[in-house]
Scaffold this motif. Structure first.
Motif, short mmCIF file in Angstrom:
data_model
loop_
_atom_site.label_atom_id
_atom_site.label_comp_id
_atom_site.label_asym_id
_atom_site.label_seq_id
_atom_site.Cartn_x
_atom_site.Cartn_y
_atom_site.Cartn_z
N LYS A 167 0.83 -1.20 0.00
CA LYS A 167 0.00 0.00 0.00
C LYS A 167 0.86 1.26 0.00
CE LYS A 167 -3.85 -2.26 2.36
NZ LYS A 167 -4.62 -2.39 3.62
N THR A 180 -0.56 4.05 -7.06
CA THR A 180 -1.34 2.82 -7.22
C THR A 180 -0.48 1.62 -6.89
OG1 THR A 180 -0.74 2.73 -9.57
CG2 THR A 180 -2.82 3.80 -9.02
N ASP A 191 -3.41 -1.80 -2.74
CA ASP A 191 -4.42 -0.74 -2.77
C ASP A 191 -5.66 -1.19 -3.54
OD1 ASP A 191 -2.97 1.10 -1.29
OD2 ASP A 191 -1.96 1.92 -3.04
N GLU A 203 -2.71 4.21 7.40
CA GLU A 203 -3.58 3.38 6.58
C GLU A 203 -5.05 3.64 6.90
OE1 GLU A 203 -4.28 -1.36 5.58
OE2 GLU A 203 -2.47 -0.71 6.62
N ARG A 229 -5.38 5.90 -2.26
CA ARG A 229 -6.13 4.94 -1.47
C ARG A 229 -6.32 5.45 -0.04
NH1 ARG A 229 -4.76 3.27 3.01
NH2 ARG A 229 -2.65 3.14 2.21
N TYR A 244 -9.41 6.99 -7.34
CA TYR A 244 -9.28 5.65 -6.77
C TYR A 244 -10.58 4.87 -6.95
CZ TYR A 244 -8.78 1.90 -3.35
OH TYR A 244 -8.74 0.67 -2.75
#
Length: 498
Positions: free
Chosen positions: A163, A169, A173, A239, A382, A389
């Protein structure tokens, strides 16, 4: 020493920039290629009828290990791996069938002698059949997700697949968004059932039912939160946030979706509300202080500590609704089945495949426009789950569905044409990989098991110091354990609804 290693692990998955969009698509070609080879072996040679230990081994090699290899030892050449799967499929198909009848194949179709016979059969069939290509697509997505969540902790898994921090990208993700999209596709089934057999249900009762459905996910979310903090497990705070995790995101979806379902019910309406929601969220990001707040604000209170999880939910909700729109498109039975002696005739004659091609092209065009330097020039994130996204996830998954659907139509053209519902159910099962069917059946439970096994491995092994050979051995055993659990649950007819 423990704190030092924890810092190393957190640095290992932080500040990453990802890979190209095309590389993610290259890896995405491997699961359909594996299913193509499986389908040729089954439709032309009945290799998996009945399933034997050797058949299960081949199924595991094709639909689990091939995916694992694509993200590890073949990570620099996933197109080569796809070619190594497609080449024997073409050769095996050219050899011709080894028996007179193949499951779901064109030779197995017994045409109705009169139109009335077909009409009678249709009355005994489910209007929402279990479609092999949807099962295979969803099962493969769960396999990819489970493989990646442990593989990412080893150096054999390229950092570009993990990620990204803020913009870019990567494979993982895409995996997060795909999990939500597939849930949306499956979530279209109750809407379609309501159309077929309308049962009056108030908005309040639907909302209460959605809260009951979300309760186990809230429990899992808090259990994960407690266990991670208790064992001082390495965390990537940017995250989802300090306390948030993916189970909380999944738990929030049912109540919000219930409200939308009370108002909207068509493919077009769910598509439009998905686009409007994602666009409104993007406008808020670009024309207010929201983007700056999510990316740079100090973590001083509960909201700021979990801002990524809270605000990214709007993007995930848009993905889920787009998944529901796709499910409304692909889950119902086709009114006219594609026919023709050649594969190309059958592909051209499928209404569902045509719709999928159109949807894939439209979503891909919108993604290109939003990210193109000559158009809106937006970056994929993301962490924000922004408009690019959302469009990327939908585009990728509709293309995946298109490929899986094409394989089914080409190699199992008679799967919805034989006899009554009992015969059709048998044919659909024979046209579906046993491994992918078992992963699809208990997807969320296996995702939870994969998280538990990942935690166990990381607490007992210094994964970032493990050599490549040992890492592959651990990952193969891990996938074998997950596959055995999936097949065991399926064999004992257990469906764990979390």
């Amino acid at each position: 020493m423990a704190q030092e290693y924890k810092a190393l692990k957190e640095a290992f998955v932080s500040n990453l920039t990802g890979s190209s969009v095309w590389e993610v698509y290259e890896i995405g070609f491997v699961p359909p290629a594996a299913v193509l080879l499986w389908s040729v072996l089954q439709s032309r040679h009945a290799f998996f009828k009945p399933y034997t230990p050797s058949s299960y081994l081949v199924d595991f090699l094709l639909n689990c290990l091939a995916i694992l290899f694509a993200t590890t030892i073949y990570s620099s050449a996933p197109i080569l791996l796809s070619a190594l799967l497609v080449a024997p499929a073409i050769t095996s198909y050219a050899i011709g069938p080894t028996q007179r009848q193949s499951p779901g194949g064109s030779r197995a179709v017994k045409p109705a002698s009169e139109p009335s016979d077909l009409a009678k059969n249709d009355l005994r069939k489910d209007s929402l059949p279990i479609k092999p290509f949807v099962t295979s697509w969803r099962g493969a997505m769960i396999v990819v997700t489970c493989a990646a969540i442990l593989a990412v902790d080893f150096r054999i898994f390229p950092r570009r697949f993990a990620k990204v921090e803020n913009w870019g990208t990567s494979l993982m993700d895409m995996g997060v968004g795909s999990f939500v999209f597939t849930a949306g596709v499956v979530g279209a089934r109750p809407i379609l059932k309501q159309r077929i057999s309308p049962k009056p249900q108030s908005i309040v009762s639907q909302f209460i039912a959605s809260l009951r459905h979300a309760l186990p996910l809230w429990v899992l979310g808090f259990v994960r939160l407690y266990s991670v903090k208790k064992v001082n497990y390495a965390e990537h705070v940017t995250e989802y946030g300090v306390h948030w995790n993916f189970f909380f995101t999944l738990a929030l979806l049912p109540p919000f979706v219930a409200l939308f379902q009370a108002i909207f019910s068509s493919e077009v309406s769910f598509t439009l509300i998905s686009l409007l929601l994602a666009t409104a969220y993007e406008i808020a990001l670009d024309f207010t202080e929201l983007k700056k707040y999510i990316l740079t604000a100090p973590r001083v209170d509960l909201l700021s500590q979990n801002r990524e999880g809270v605000f990214s939910f709007f993007g995930y909700l848009a993905i889920f609704l787009a998944g529901q729109a796709t499910g409304i498109c692909v889950l119902p039975r086709e009114t006219s089945q594609p026919s023709g002696r050649s594969i190309f005739d059958r592909l051209r004659g499928s209404l569902i495949l045509t719709k999928l091609v159109q949807r894939s092209a439209i979503w891909t065009l919108m993604f290109v426009l939003t990210t193109s330097y000559y158009a809106f020039s937006l970056d994929v994130s993301r962490r924000l789950v922004n408009l690019p996204y959302v469009l990327w996830v939908i585009s990728f998954n509709t293309l995946q569905l298109t490929l899986f659907c094409a394989v089914e139509i080409a190699l199992f053209p008679g799967v919805y044409k034989r006899g009554d519902q009992v015969s059709e159910t048998r044919d659909c099962k024979e046209a579906t990989s046993g491994v992918l069917q078992s992963f699809n059946r208990n997807g969320l439970a296996l995702f939870l098991l994969a998280n538990l096994l990942t935690g166990l491995v990381n607490l007992t092994i210094p994964t970032i110091h493990v050599p490549h050979g040992q890492a592959m051995g651990i990952l193969v055993i891990y996938m074998a354990v997950l596959c055995a659990a999936a097949l065991g649950l399926d064999h004992w007819n257990i469906s764990l609804k979390l």
